[in-house]
Enzyme design. Structure first.
Site, PDB file in Angstrom:
ATOM      1  N   ARG A 227      11.010   6.004 -40.194  1.00 56.38           N
ATOM      2  CA  ARG A 227       9.675   6.216 -39.648  1.00 56.38           C
ATOM      3  C   ARG A 227       8.842   7.016 -40.641  1.00 56.38           C
ATOM      4  O   ARG A 227       9.353   7.887 -41.337  1.00 56.38           O
ATOM      5  CB  ARG A 227       9.746   6.961 -38.301  1.00 56.38           C
ATOM      6  CG  ARG A 227      10.246   6.112 -37.135  1.00 56.38           C
ATOM      7  CD  ARG A 227       9.231   5.043 -36.755  1.00 56.38           C
ATOM      8  NE  ARG A 227       9.609   4.275 -35.580  1.00 56.38           N
ATOM      9  CZ  ARG A 227      10.253   3.124 -35.608  1.00 56.38           C
ATOM     10  NH1 ARG A 227      10.628   2.604 -36.768  1.00 56.38           N
ATOM     11  NH2 ARG A 227      10.530   2.478 -34.488  1.00 56.38           N
ATOM     12  N   HIS A 275       6.061  -2.321 -43.374  1.00 52.94           N
ATOM     13  CA  HIS A 275       6.943  -2.174 -42.211  1.00 52.94           C
ATOM     14  C   HIS A 275       7.654  -3.495 -41.892  1.00 52.94           C
ATOM     15  O   HIS A 275       7.611  -4.003 -40.767  1.00 52.94           O
ATOM     16  CB  HIS A 275       6.157  -1.690 -40.992  1.00 52.94           C
ATOM     17  CG  HIS A 275       7.019  -0.973 -39.986  1.00 52.94           C
ATOM     18  ND1 HIS A 275       6.567   0.088 -39.233  1.00 52.94           N
ATOM     19  CD2 HIS A 275       8.319  -1.152 -39.614  1.00 52.94           C
ATOM     20  CE1 HIS A 275       7.541   0.515 -38.433  1.00 52.94           C
ATOM     21  NE2 HIS A 275       8.610  -0.231 -38.652  1.00 52.94           N
TER      22      HIS A 275
END
EC number: 1.1.1.79
Length: 312
Positions: A227, A275
């Site tokens: 993250r 991502h």
């Protein structure tokens, strides 16, 4: 059996048809605002509070490996999900294989010094460089969960020295395990490559900061697959500029999409992907969810349930 589905970007019709085929006895519908009809299971990603609030669900499935978006919303809206409702995440469903591909390819890229040769190419400079040696190229994995174990297994094939760090000690063959904050410094001290696969919890936010980076060997590399909130971006940029960190491969960021004005975009020692290190594979996810629902209906004990207190 009634199943409600919500995902802001997935092909909802494909999922509904696939779930109906995999669980023929289920009535599957796409949830829309105002739908308060009963449901047994909810399959969600970034769900609105009203979708889950007040429902007597048997389980909720997050359609990804992380559940931080649901848990953070629960903190602000405790009424969204009853404490008794089990929350499951997609532990693998093809994501482990994708993480393996991503991590191995980038580790080899650094090990063979392709990053240095790219910089030389940009200035039309021809200069063979000394090779790195495997025994000096220790790889450390922050976060020793399902995905961390998969990455470690794939890197063992290449005979790199491996170590991992997590909340509790692991017994992975061929991997040196470190556990707890008291062993973090020792873990970091030999990591030429640091691969971050930590869960997103209050304890891990901002963990990759100046203090942590200083404990790495000079010229270390960072691969962030977890993250964006784990990394203090200004501290990383300072370490890249000083040479303390020789290169960074970043798939996740504090703000996504990464703003055009971010200095990370133009840094010569940073590689960015949007991502995509491991995305949900729909067919494998449907198979996992249908199998898990069948086990829940039989009252069996299951793996993959999220501990809400820990955050993963």
């Amino acid at each position: 059996m009634d199943i409600i589905f919500y995902h802001p970007t997935f092909d909802t019709q494909w999922w509904i048809e696939a779930l109906r085929k995999a669980i023929p006895q289920a009535r599957v519908r796409a949830w829309k605002s105002g739908d308060n009809d009963s449901a047994d299971y909810a399959l969600v990603w970034h769900p609105p509070v009203e979708m889950l609030a007040g429902r007597d669900l048997k389980a909720v499935f997050a359609l990804g490996a992380g559940v931080d978006s649901i848990l953070s919303k629960l903190q602000a809206h405790p009424e969204m999900l009853k404490p008794s409702v089990p929350l499951f995440r997609l532990e693998d469903t093809g994501m482990g294989e994708q993480m393996q591909e991503y991590a191995v390819s980038q580790v080899l890229h650094w090990f063979r010094r392709f990053d240095d040769y790219r910089i030389q190419q940009n200035s039309s400079h021809w200069q063979p460089l000394p090779e790195y040696h495997r025994e000096d190229f220790t790889i450390g994995i922050l976060g020793a969960g399902v995905l961390g174990s998969k990455v470690a297994q794939s890197l063992q094939t290449w005979r790199f020295p491996l170590r991992c760090w997590s909340r509790t000690r692991k017994s992975w063959p061929g991997v040196q395990s470190f556990a707890g904050r008291e062993e973090l410094s020792a873990f970091l001290s030999q990591c030429r490559v640091l691969i971050n696969l930590l869960p997103n919890t209050p304890e891990t936010v901002g963990i990759i900061n100046q203090q942590l980076i200083e404990k790495l060997p000079d010229g270390a590399y960072l691969l962030n697959l977890a993250r964006g909130v784990h990394v203090v971006e200004d501290d990383l940029l300072a370490a890249l500029d000083s040479g303390k960190v020789k290169g960074a491969m970043l798939d996740v960021f504090n703000r996504e999409p990464l703003p055009p004005e971010s200095l990370l975009w133009q840094h010569p020692r940073v590689t960015i992907t949007p991502h995509v290190a491991a995305i949900t594979r729909p067919a494998e996810a449907v198979e996992y969810i249908s199998r898990t629902i069948a086990q829940l209906e039989k009252g069996e004990r299951l793996c993959g349930q999220v501990d809400r207190a820990r955050g993963y």
